[in-house]
Design a protein around this motif. Sequence first.
Motif, PDB file in Angstrom:
ATOM      1  N   ALA A  76       0.845  -1.205   0.000  1.00 60.65           N
ATOM      2  CA  ALA A  76       0.000   0.000   0.000  1.00 60.65           C
ATOM      3  C   ALA A  76       0.876   1.251   0.000  1.00 60.65           C
ATOM      4  CB  ALA A  76      -0.920  -0.015   1.214  1.00 60.65           C
ATOM      5  N   ALA A  77       1.963   1.226   0.792  1.00 64.21           N
ATOM      6  CA  ALA A  77       2.864   2.393   0.845  1.00 64.21           C
ATOM      7  C   ALA A  77       3.486   2.644  -0.535  1.00 64.21           C
ATOM      8  CB  ALA A  77       3.954   2.163   1.884  1.00 64.21           C
ATOM      9  N   TRP A  78       3.904   1.578  -1.201  1.00 64.83           N
ATOM     10  CA  TRP A  78       4.478   1.742  -2.546  1.00 64.83           C
ATOM     11  C   TRP A  78       3.428   2.313  -3.505  1.00 64.83           C
ATOM     12  CZ3 TRP A  78       9.367   1.716  -4.116  1.00 64.83           C
ATOM     13  CH2 TRP A  78      10.335   1.091  -3.321  1.00 64.83           C
ATOM     14  N   THR A  79       2.172   1.891  -3.328  1.00 62.93           N
ATOM     15  CA  THR A  79       1.110   2.394  -4.214  1.00 62.93           C
ATOM     16  C   THR A  79       0.904   3.894  -3.995  1.00 62.93           C
ATOM     17  OG1 THR A  79       0.061   0.235  -4.038  1.00 62.93           O
ATOM     18  CG2 THR A  79      -1.293   2.017  -4.929  1.00 62.93           C
ATOM     19  N   PHE A  80       0.869   4.322  -2.714  1.00 65.62           N
ATOM     20  CA  PHE A  80       0.706   5.759  -2.445  1.00 65.62           C
ATOM     21  C   PHE A  80       1.887   6.552  -3.027  1.00 65.62           C
ATOM     22  CE2 PHE A  80      -1.845   4.399   1.470  1.00 65.62           C
ATOM     23  CZ  PHE A  80      -3.041   4.542   0.800  1.00 65.62           C
ATOM     24  N   LEU A  81       3.079   5.983  -2.869  1.00 67.38           N
ATOM     25  CA  LEU A  81       4.261   6.667  -3.429  1.00 67.38           C
ATOM     26  C   LEU A  81       4.108   6.820  -4.945  1.00 67.38           C
ATOM     27  CD1 LEU A  81       7.221   7.738  -2.895  1.00 67.38           C
ATOM     28  CD2 LEU A  81       7.985   5.461  -3.594  1.00 67.38           C
ATOM     29  N   ALA A  82       3.670   5.745  -5.600  1.00 65.66           N
ATOM     30  CA  ALA A  82       3.547   5.775  -7.071  1.00 65.66           C
ATOM     31  C   ALA A  82       2.511   6.816  -7.511  1.00 65.66           C
ATOM     32  CB  ALA A  82       3.167   4.394  -7.589  1.00 65.66           C
ATOM     33  N   LEU A  83       1.372   6.884  -6.796  1.00 63.01           N
ATOM     34  CA  LEU A  83       0.325   7.847  -7.190  1.00 63.01           C
ATOM     35  C   LEU A  83       0.826   9.281  -7.031  1.00 63.01           C
ATOM     36  CD1 LEU A  83      -2.853   6.233  -5.531  1.00 63.01           C
ATOM     37  CD2 LEU A  83      -2.171   6.172  -7.940  1.00 63.01           C
ATOM     38  N   TRP A  84       1.409   9.552  -5.871  1.00 63.48           N
ATOM     39  CA  TRP A  84       1.895  10.908  -5.588  1.00 63.48           C
ATOM     40  C   TRP A  84       2.934  11.335  -6.625  1.00 63.48           C
ATOM     41  CZ3 TRP A  84       0.666  14.303  -1.476  1.00 63.48           C
ATOM     42  CH2 TRP A  84       1.520  15.392  -1.316  1.00 63.48           C
ATOM     43  N   GLN A  85       3.897  10.414  -6.873  1.00 64.27           N
ATOM     44  CA  GLN A  85       4.989  10.786  -7.779  1.00 64.27           C
ATOM     45  C   GLN A  85       4.509  10.865  -9.231  1.00 64.27           C
ATOM     46  OE1 GLN A  85       7.007  12.182  -6.228  1.00 64.27           O
ATOM     47  NE2 GLN A  85       8.372  11.043  -4.895  1.00 64.27           N
ATOM     48  N   ALA A  86       3.493  10.067  -9.596  1.00 56.05           N
ATOM     49  CA  ALA A  86       2.954  10.166 -10.963  1.00 56.05           C
ATOM     50  C   ALA A  86       2.470  11.596 -11.201  1.00 56.05           C
ATOM     51  CB  ALA A  86       1.812   9.180 -11.164  1.00 56.05           C
ATOM     52  N   HIS A  87       1.873  12.193 -10.169  1.00 52.69           N
ATOM     53  CA  HIS A  87       1.419  13.580 -10.322  1.00 52.69           C
ATOM     54  C   HIS A  87       2.595  14.559 -10.206  1.00 52.69           C
ATOM     55  CE1 HIS A  87      -1.295  17.061  -9.948  1.00 52.69           C
ATOM     56  NE2 HIS A  87      -0.346  17.525  -9.159  1.00 52.69           N
ATOM     57  N   TYR A  88       3.374  14.413  -9.138  1.00 55.35           N
ATOM     58  CA  TYR A  88       4.297  15.499  -8.810  1.00 55.35           C
ATOM     59  C   TYR A  88       5.621  15.475  -9.586  1.00 55.35           C
ATOM     60  CZ  TYR A  88       1.690  18.171  -5.448  1.00 55.35           C
ATOM     61  OH  TYR A  88       0.770  19.018  -4.881  1.00 55.35           O
ATOM     62  N   LEU A  89       6.087  14.299 -10.019  1.00 55.56           N
ATOM     63  CA  LEU A  89       7.304  14.328 -10.845  1.00 55.56           C
ATOM     64  C   LEU A  89       6.993  15.047 -12.155  1.00 55.56           C
ATOM     65  CD1 LEU A  89       8.898  10.824 -10.207  1.00 55.56           C
ATOM     66  CD2 LEU A  89       9.741  13.055  -9.456  1.00 55.56           C
ATOM     67  N   HIS A  90       5.768  14.806 -12.653  1.00 56.37           N
ATOM     68  CA  HIS A  90       5.348  15.510 -13.868  1.00 56.37           C
ATOM     69  C   HIS A  90       5.193  17.006 -13.603  1.00 56.37           C
ATOM     70  CE1 HIS A  90       2.259  17.174 -16.577  1.00 56.37           C
ATOM     71  NE2 HIS A  90       2.955  16.536 -17.483  1.00 56.37           N
ATOM     72  N   ARG A  91       4.455  17.346 -12.538  1.00 56.06           N
ATOM     73  CA  ARG A  91       4.171  18.762 -12.265  1.00 56.06           C
ATOM     74  C   ARG A  91       5.444  19.569 -12.020  1.00 56.06           C
ATOM     75  NH1 ARG A  91       0.456  20.228 -13.552  1.00 56.06           N
ATOM     76  NH2 ARG A  91      -1.290  19.976 -12.175  1.00 56.06           N
ATOM     77  N   ALA A  92       6.433  18.967 -11.328  1.00 57.70           N
ATOM     78  CA  ALA A  92       7.631  19.718 -10.949  1.00 57.70           C
ATOM     79  C   ALA A  92       8.682  19.757 -12.058  1.00 57.70           C
ATOM     80  CB  ALA A  92       8.241  19.111  -9.676  1.00 57.70           C
ATOM     81  N   PHE A  93       8.816  18.661 -12.807  1.00 57.27           N
ATOM     82  CA  PHE A  93       9.978  18.586 -13.698  1.00 57.27           C
ATOM     83  C   PHE A  93       9.640  18.457 -15.179  1.00 57.27           C
ATOM     84  CE2 PHE A  93      11.385  16.703  -9.558  1.00 57.27           C
ATOM     85  CZ  PHE A  93      12.143  17.796  -9.161  1.00 57.27           C
TER      86      PHE A  93
END
Length: 253
Positions: free
Chosen positions: A75-92
Motif C-alpha cells: 500500500a505504501a508503494w502504491t501511495f508513493l507511485a500515485l503521488w509521484q505520478a502527479h508530482y514528478l510531472h508537475r515539478a519537472f
Amino acid sequence: MLESTIFHALIITGFVLAAATFIALFFIVAPYGRHTRGGWGPTLPSRLGWIVMEAPAPLVFALCFALGWPPASAAAWTFLALWQAHYLHRAFIYPLQRRGGQPRMPLAVVALGMLFNTGNAYVNGRYLFTFSGGYPLEWLTDPRFLGGLALFVGGFVINRWADHTLRSLRRPGENGYRIPYGGLYRYISCPNYLGEVLEWAGWAIATWSLPGLAFAVWTAANLLPRAYAHHRWYRQTFPDYPPERKAVLPGLW
Ligand code: NDP
C-alpha cells in the motif's frame, strides 16, 4: 518540541489557511499567469519558478518514504507511485512543456508555493509512511481505497488532458490567449482545476487520512476562486465567449 505537536499544528494550520485563502482569493487574484501584475516585488523566470515551487512535493514525500517505519508495504508503494505520478510531472516536466505567456512570476508566489508544498508533502508522507503505523495489504481491496483511486485517476486524466488542450492553443513562442473548445471545455472554463480538485479528493478517500483531507480542502479553496477569476476574465476578454459555459462545476457554477 515533539514532532507530533508540529505535525498536528501543521494540519490545523492547513485547514485554517484553506478557509482564509478561499475567501481572500475572491478579492485578490494570485498574481501569476494571465493575472500577473506589478507591485508584488521581485520576480523569477516562470519556468524556473514552477520547478522551484513544485520540487519540494516529490522530494520531501520521497524522503518521508525513505525514512518511513514500519518498512514499506504494498500500500505504501502504491501511495508513493500515485503521488509521484502527479508530482514528478508537475515539478519537472510540466514547467518545461509550458508555452509562451508571462515570462516571469513573483518570487512571493514561488515562496508561498514552496512553503505549502513542503508542509503538505511532509504531513502526507509522514502520516502515510510512519504515523499511521502502516497500511496493510488488505487496504488495497478496501472500497474506500478503490473508490478514491478511481476518483484520483479520473481527476488525473482530466487535469492532464485539459492542460494539454491549453498548451495546444499556442504555437512555440506565442504568448496570447484563445478560447479553448472541446471535451469538458464545452461545459466549463477550467477543467484542469476541476481535474486537480477531483484528484486530491480521491487521494483523501484512498488514504482515508486527515492530511489527505486537508490537502483536498486546500486544493479546492485555492482553485475554485481562481477558476471563477479565469471565467470572469474569459467573459470580459472575448465577446464571443460561449455564454452557457460555467466556471468549474458543469451546469452549476
Ligand atoms: P492555467 O489554466 O492558468 O494555465 C495553464 C497553462 O496554459 C499556462 O501555461 C497558461 O499560460 C496556458 N493557458 C491557459 N489558458 C490559456 C488560453 N486560453 N490560451 C492559451 N494559453 C492558455 O493554470 P495554472 O497555471 O494556474 O496551473 C497549471 C497547473 O497547475 C494546472 O494543472 C493546475 O491544476 C495546477 N495547479 C495546482 C494547484 C493546487 O493547489 N494543487 C495550484 C495551482 C496550479 P499563462 O501562464 O501565460 O497564463
